[in-house]
Design a protein around this motif. Structure first.
Motif, PDB file in Angstrom:
ATOM      1  N   MET A 399       4.758  -3.053  -3.964  1.00  0.00           N
ATOM      2  CA  MET A 399       5.490  -2.798  -4.453  1.00  0.00           C
ATOM      3  C   MET A 399       5.980  -2.453  -5.556  1.00  0.00           C
ATOM      4  SD  MET A 399       7.266  -2.957  -1.261  1.00  0.00           S
ATOM      5  CE  MET A 399       8.772  -2.357  -1.636  1.00  0.00           C
ATOM      6  N   LYS A 400       5.188  -2.637  -5.887  1.00  0.00           N
ATOM      7  CA  LYS A 400       4.542  -1.977  -7.790  1.00  0.00           C
ATOM      8  C   LYS A 400       6.063  -3.298  -8.187  1.00  0.00           C
ATOM      9  CE  LYS A 400       3.087   2.649  -7.184  1.00  0.00           C
ATOM     10  NZ  LYS A 400       3.562   4.157  -7.101  1.00  0.00           N
ATOM     11  N   VAL A 401       6.150  -4.314  -8.091  1.00  0.00           N
ATOM     12  CA  VAL A 401       7.239  -4.765  -8.936  1.00  0.00           C
ATOM     13  C   VAL A 401       6.602  -4.928 -10.790  1.00  0.00           C
ATOM     14  CG1 VAL A 401       7.618  -7.472  -8.984  1.00  0.00           C
ATOM     15  CG2 VAL A 401       7.112  -6.437  -6.302  1.00  0.00           C
ATOM     16  N   LYS A 402       7.808  -5.062 -11.289  1.00  0.00           N
ATOM     17  CA  LYS A 402       8.041  -5.136 -12.503  1.00  0.00           C
ATOM     18  C   LYS A 402       8.481  -6.235 -13.168  1.00  0.00           C
ATOM     19  CE  LYS A 402       8.224   0.147 -12.898  1.00  0.00           C
ATOM     20  NZ  LYS A 402       9.079   1.338 -13.673  1.00  0.00           N
ATOM     21  N   ASN A 403       7.857  -7.249 -14.506  1.00  0.00           N
ATOM     22  CA  ASN A 403       8.500  -7.710 -14.836  1.00  0.00           C
ATOM     23  C   ASN A 403       9.546  -7.458 -16.025  1.00  0.00           C
ATOM     24  OD1 ASN A 403       8.345 -10.704 -17.094  1.00  0.00           O
ATOM     25  ND2 ASN A 403       8.081 -11.322 -14.874  1.00  0.00           N
TER      26      ASN A 403
END
Length: 620
Positions: A399-403
């Protein structure tokens, strides 16, 4: 808990105040730099009430306390004069250990400031997304610059901690950070970029680079200053040293930093971010999966702090981190869930209490109590946590989660995934964390079983798995001297993370098959070999510690993966002298990697052993 008594015990077991070079602490550990680790009363220390564990890794001797570490640290400092010592002498650490020790020493002290800023930004993002606060309001603007403060002035924070680590003047280092961030320099850079003009200092070109929020340039600059300052001290006349020493130091280091070191650090930072971007485009799920699965091992060995700067650098250069923090989030909540599963399933009242407490702490981001108090100790919860962490990391990678703001990865820092004016990353992070928790809990609940008590009478014996009829022998693969696995200076082996076993200090340069079976693992570096016996016993022979870094030099396989072997067949040769020349320990762990799934294991006594002698007896 009596913190004063515990601190006194730790000081005594660590070898006394005279053995301590330096002491810092993180969220759960006392981190000692010791003069001589061999005099530590390790067994006594591990068995001390209030101490969850102890491990030597990353150039430090780490004593795991848990959430009370701050109180114990204060007592240790009160009972010693460590805080008055400025010269701890030259470091004896080399190679990777020295690098990890340096990174840990620099980043650990500033984590509270980064966490505070990150959480403040996360809360602010939440308020804006739900329209509880307008971006035009003064309240938003003030809270926003408060949250930006630690990130914008990160070079100054890093300058202070770097100066402590490199043993140079902290205030000159902070001044150096101020030089890189000065509004006049920032204005010159902006103007040069807009007009396409150059900046020069005494004829030397100065790159039009902005250093706010940067990581690497200031660390390199302070490291350089640690060499320049002693020279300035030496060449300064005694009568004017008070002002000539700092003048020479800051002029030389400031000039070199603006002309060479700063731009070099910027290039390195940019290269790292470009590499991460490329990796993300080619395989966005790979690193989060690996970190979700193996972060417990990094934490156990203290090497996870080597990953923190990468995540920070990603956020500073790209505005977000999509590889380090998402993977660590999956791992941390999995650690907590595994511990909670033990608490639910175990019938041991003391263990239930510990597991529930450590589990809640773990899912909120602090995993050491769960890792050392439960998961490593009972093994199967560790496997469950690694399964859950890998699955959660896979989802967040896909999901290419970004922090966007960091913080200690856990449920409390989920708002740090709010950014880019969308909640999609936040939702995906929540789902990924949920996958990790559920998968880890279920896997651990299935795998974990309370340990059976040893039988006290012959009538009790049938309750155990032990049956003499199923006795299996594993023979010595090396000639040398047998030692306890706990003597291996690598937490992965000494903590039994890979399984039960022993270690052999070899006296000959060849490894032989300890069983009849098949070769199931070989490595490009040639430093280890895995064998699975005909009975299903999985054995790893790992020649030396950290020898993977020799990249195969001095190692030669005599077999191939998939090849059938018999007891006594030669498997590989190694150059013991070359290993020692490279500075590595030749002690060789021999580990049964599936020891949790087979019967009882009886090790041979320590002492001399020959190839073919009995090493283990295994009862089904």
């Amino acid at each position: 808990m009596n913190y004063r008594e515990l601190a006194a015990t730790i000081i005594e077991d660590i070898g006394g105040e005279k053995n301590i070079r330096q002491l810092t602490h993180c969220a759960t550990r006392l981190r000692f730099n010791l003069k001589d680790e061999s005099i530590v009363a390790e067994e006594k220390l591990r068995n001390t009430t209030g101490v969850m564990g102890a491990v030597s890794k990353g150039g430090q001797y780490q004593v795991i306390i848990g959430s009370d570490v701050g109180n114990v640290y204060k007592e240790v400092m009160d009972q010693t004069s460590i805080e008055t010592k400025e010269d701890f002498g030259p470091s004896r650490k080399k190679g990777v250990a020295a690098v990890i020790d340096t990174i840990t020493g620099i980043f650990t002290p500033i984590l509270p400031a980064i966490t505070a800023s990150g959480m403040l930004k996360a809360v602010l993002s939440l308020l804006v997304v739900f329209n509880w606060l307008s971006v035009e309001s003064q309240t938003y603007q003030i809270l926003n610059f408060m949250g930006d403060a630690a990130f914008y002035f990160l070079p100054i924070l890093l300058a202070a901690s770097s100066a402590q680590k490199f043993k140079t003047n902290m205030y000159l280092a902070m001044m150096l950070g101020g030089i890189l961030l000065h509004p006049s320099f920032v204005a010159m850079v902006t103007q040069a970029k807009e007009a396409g003009t150059a900046i020069s200092l005494i004829g030397l070109p100065v790159s039009a680079v902005s250093y706010s929020s940067s990581v690497i340039p200031i660390i390199l600059s302070v490291w350089f200053m640690s060499y320049v300052e002693p020279i300035a001290d030496k060449v300064s006349p005694k009568a004017i040293k008070f002002f000539s020493k700092p003048l020479l130091t800051i002029f030389v280091v400031g000039t070199v930093s603006l002309v060479a070191i700063g731009p070099l650090g910027y290039i390195i930072s940019d290269a790292i971010s470009n590499g991460i971007t490329t990796l993300e485009s080619l395989s966005p799920w790979l690193v989060p999966v690996l970190l979700g699965t193996f972060t417990p091992l990094f934490v156990a060995t203290g090497t996870h702090y080597g990953l923190v700067p990468i995540g920070i650098n990603n956020r500073m250069t790209m505005g977000y981190d999509s590889v380090i923090y998402p993977g660590m989030l999956a791992s941390n909540v999995s650690q907590g869930a595994a511990s909670l599963a033990v608490g639910v399933k175990s019938k041991n009242k003391e263990l239930k209490q510990l597991a529930f407490s450590a589990g809640l702490t773990g899912i909120f981001g602090i995993t050491e109590p769960a890792l050392y108090g439960v998961n490593l100790k009972y093994k199967t919860p560790l496997y469950g946590a690694m399964i859950g962490g890998g699955l959660g990391g896979l989802f967040m990678g896909i999901m290419k989660v970004k922090n966007f703001t960091g913080g200690s990865p856990g449920l409390l820092t989920l708002p740090s995934y709010i950014g880019d004016n969308t909640l999609s990353f936040f939702y995906s992070a929540c789902i990924g964390a949920g996958i990790s928790v559920i998968a880890s809990f279920i896997a651990t609940f299935i795998l974990y079983k309370d340990k059976l008590e040893e039988p006290t009478t012959i009538e009790d014996a049938p309750t155990l798995k032990r049956t003499i009829e199923k006795e299996t022998l594993v023979f010595a693969p090396l000639t040398g001297e047998v030692h306890s696995l706990k003597e291996v200076n690598d937490g992965v082996f000494s903590e039994g993370i890979l399984g039960e076993g022993i270690a052999i200090i070899p006296t000959e340069n060849k490894v032989y098959s300890p069983v009849n079976g098949v070769i199931t693992a070989t490595f490009d570096s040639g430093h280890a070999v895995g064998i699975t016996s005909d009975e299903g016993i999985e054995i790893l022979v790992h020649v030396g510690i950290d020898t993977v870094q020799m990249n195969g030099e001095g190692f030669n396989y005599l077999v191939e993966k998939g090849q059938n072997v018999e007891v006594g067949d030669a498997l590989l040769t190694f150059d013991m002298g070359l290993i020692k020349e490279h500075g590595y320990n030749v002690i060789t762990p021999v580990v049964i990697t599936n020891s949790a799934l087979i019967g009882d294991i009886l090790n041979t006594e320590t002492g001399a052993i020959q190839v073919g002698d009995n090493l283990f007896k295994i009862y089904g």
